[in-house]
Design an enzyme around this catalytic site. Structure first.
Site, PDB file in Angstrom:
ATOM      1  CG  HIS A 141      -1.756  -1.212   1.403  1.00  0.00           C
ATOM      2  ND1 HIS A 141      -2.843  -1.289   0.825  1.00  0.00           N
ATOM      3  CD2 HIS A 141      -1.726  -2.206   2.258  1.00  0.00           C
ATOM      4  CE1 HIS A 141      -3.428  -2.454   1.116  1.00  0.00           C
ATOM      5  NE2 HIS A 141      -2.736  -3.079   2.192  1.00  0.00           N
ATOM      6  NE  ARG A 178     -12.380  -4.697   7.815  1.00  0.00           N
ATOM      7  CZ  ARG A 178     -11.186  -5.052   7.799  1.00  0.00           C
ATOM      8  NH1 ARG A 178     -10.905  -6.401   7.833  1.00  0.00           N
ATOM      9  NH2 ARG A 178     -10.270  -3.987   7.613  1.00  0.00           N
ATOM     10  CG  HIS A 192      -2.019 -10.136   6.338  1.00  0.00           C
ATOM     11  ND1 HIS A 192      -0.659  -9.369   6.514  1.00  0.00           N
ATOM     12  CD2 HIS A 192      -2.636  -9.039   5.853  1.00  0.00           C
ATOM     13  CE1 HIS A 192      -0.805  -8.187   6.296  1.00  0.00           C
ATOM     14  NE2 HIS A 192      -1.921  -7.932   5.817  1.00  0.00           N
ATOM     15  CG  ASP A 227       0.717  -4.871   4.504  1.00  0.00           C
ATOM     16  OD1 ASP A 227      -0.010  -3.781   4.085  1.00  0.00           O
ATOM     17  OD2 ASP A 227       0.340  -5.476   5.717  1.00  0.00           O
TER      18      ASP A 227
END
Length: 446
Positions: free
Chosen positions: A62, A207, A268, A319
């Site tokens: 990111h 989610r 992950h 990450d």
């Protein structure tokens, strides 16, 4: 691209270190030939002293999180309090500021020997959620930033549609959301691959994408044979919420909707059941471990050994960019497992380098990269064997030295497509990477 010959003082060839290797690149940016037993540099060859390995693949990035470095290390907190800082930076991004920041971050990656990045990209729209005139302006900024920094990118355009199970996006997340997976697919279909860039897909998390829309993302990727990544079981709170909403684990939910498979990578994969591990391994779904972020956020240690034994290929990512150092990610995966199990030697240095190179590139859709062999992309990096960290061991132990002693600071050269991007520790396209980072981070810090 002109034909060029490189003489590698020592080269890691996947299973061992070979002294004296002549590598010729072709006009197509690939390795044209590789000759061993070349004791001295051929006339006109460019000399790379140290250990040359295939270019490193950063399978999970990111880019804008780089602006959080050190700021989120103040005091204590959890993943969820860290996320509030992240939202602040995300709100300050524009196509121009994101280009400048990503260019600097990708240049930092090149300095660390990274030749390909998987950018898990979810900041799509303007604050408030209105599309830019070009709905893919932010993604295009990232693609152009990678070109400007001289590395390859797999843009993993990310579906991010909800704040949680049954919850609409909150005000921070409006600029992440396309509203529906169908609208996401329509927008991302306008992105086109180019020489240095592939287009892939991502489900942010179970989610963030309603269960009945997971299949739309999976089908989009399947129709294009594109990589598909997903944050998976990073937090126990997400697992518990998924069980409450759907009566199954996130892994089971993804399996039910056709998301798992050999082109899919779970990022992950930290808090998994035995059944989850069997599902991921049985479908050859990959696992991207990001140890420096996982420990920085106190997420936990994922069952990487068990996943690999079950059939899940391993790759590595930086990450949130607490540090950008794929050698440290490789080292940390082994050392974390040692701490948990109190036994040593879960992976050889060769296996850890493979995760950082060939398997990482495969996870990003580049099966023809990550190897020093004829026909592969001419992407490679050279690690010093004479620094204060690496001096002393025999060169034949170069893989062990690289993984267990070297850092990103020991990278001397990075070549992408046969073109020298980092030479003697300096970036050839971004003259002052540190200043570029400082200025671009200041512009989005808030």
């Amino acid at each position: 691209m002109p034909v060029k010959t490189y003489w590698l003082e020592h080269a890691w060839l996947g299973t061992h270190v070979e002294p004296g290797v002549a590598l010729e690149t072709g006009s197509d940016g690939r390795i044209a030939s590789l000759r061993t037993g070349v004791e001295a540099p051929p006339p006109g060859a460019e000399v790379l002293r140290g250990l040359t390995v295939p270019g490193l693949a950063n399978a999970h990035s990111h880019a804008f999180h780089r602006a959080l470095r050190s700021r989120v290390q103040v005091g204590s907190g959890t993943f969820w309090t860290w996320r509030e800082f992240m939202y602040t930076v995300a709100q300050n991004l524009t196509p121009d500021t994101y280009f400048a920041l990503a260019r600097a971050v990708y240049a930092e990656m090149a300095l660390a020997g990274i030749t390909n990045v998987g950018e898990f990209h979810y900041v799509h729209h303007a604050p408030g959620g209105a599309p830019y005139a070009d709905p893919n302006a932010m993604g295009e900024a990232l693609i152009e930033a990678a070109a400007a920094a001289g590395i390859r990118i797999t843009l993993l355009d990310t579906a991010y549609l909800s704040a949680g199970f049954g919850k609409a996006p909150d005000h921070h997340q409006l600029r992440f959301s396309d509203g529906t997976a169908e609208a996401w697919a329509e927008r991302v279909s306008a992105l086109k691959p180019r020489g240095h860039a592939l287009i892939g897909a991502a489900v942010h998390s179970v989610r963030a994408v309603p269960a009945d829309q997971l299949g739309t993302v999976a089908r989009w990727a399947g129709e294009r044979q594109a990589p598909l990544h997903v944050h998976l079981s990073e937090q126990t709170a997400e697992n518990e919420a998924c069980q409450a909403a759907h009566g199954r684990t996130p892994t089971q939910l993804l399996a039910d909707h056709g998301v798992l498979g050999p082109r899919t990578v779970g990022v992950h994969n930290t808090h998994l059941t035995d059944g989850d591990i069997a599902l991921l391994g049985g479908t050859t779904t990959g696992t991207c471990m990001c140890p420096t972020t996982e420990r920085d956020l106190a997420d936990g240690i994922g069952p990487a050994v068990r996943l690999q034994h079950a059939g899940s290929p391993l790759s590595l990512g930086s990450d949130s960019h607490a540090v950008i150092d794929l050698l440290e990610e490789a080292r940390a995966m082994e050392l974390n497992e040692r701490l948990r199990s109190r036994t040593r030697g879960h992976w050889t240095a060769n296996a850890l380098l493979t995760a950082a190179t060939a398997d990482g590139h495969t996870a990003l859709g580049l099966a023809d990269a990550g190897r020093l062999e004829a026909g592969a992309l001419a992407d490679f990096t050279t690690i010093a064997l004479d620094s204060v960290r690496t001096a002393g061991p025999l060169p034949r132990l170069g893989a062990e030295t690289a993984v267990f002693a070297a850092t990103a600071a020991d990278v001397r050269h990075t070549v992408v497509g046969g073109r020298h991007i980092v030479r003697d520790g300096s970036h050839t396209l971004v003259p002052d990477v540190a200043s570029a980072l400082s200025e671009s981070i200041a512009a989005v810090r808030g």
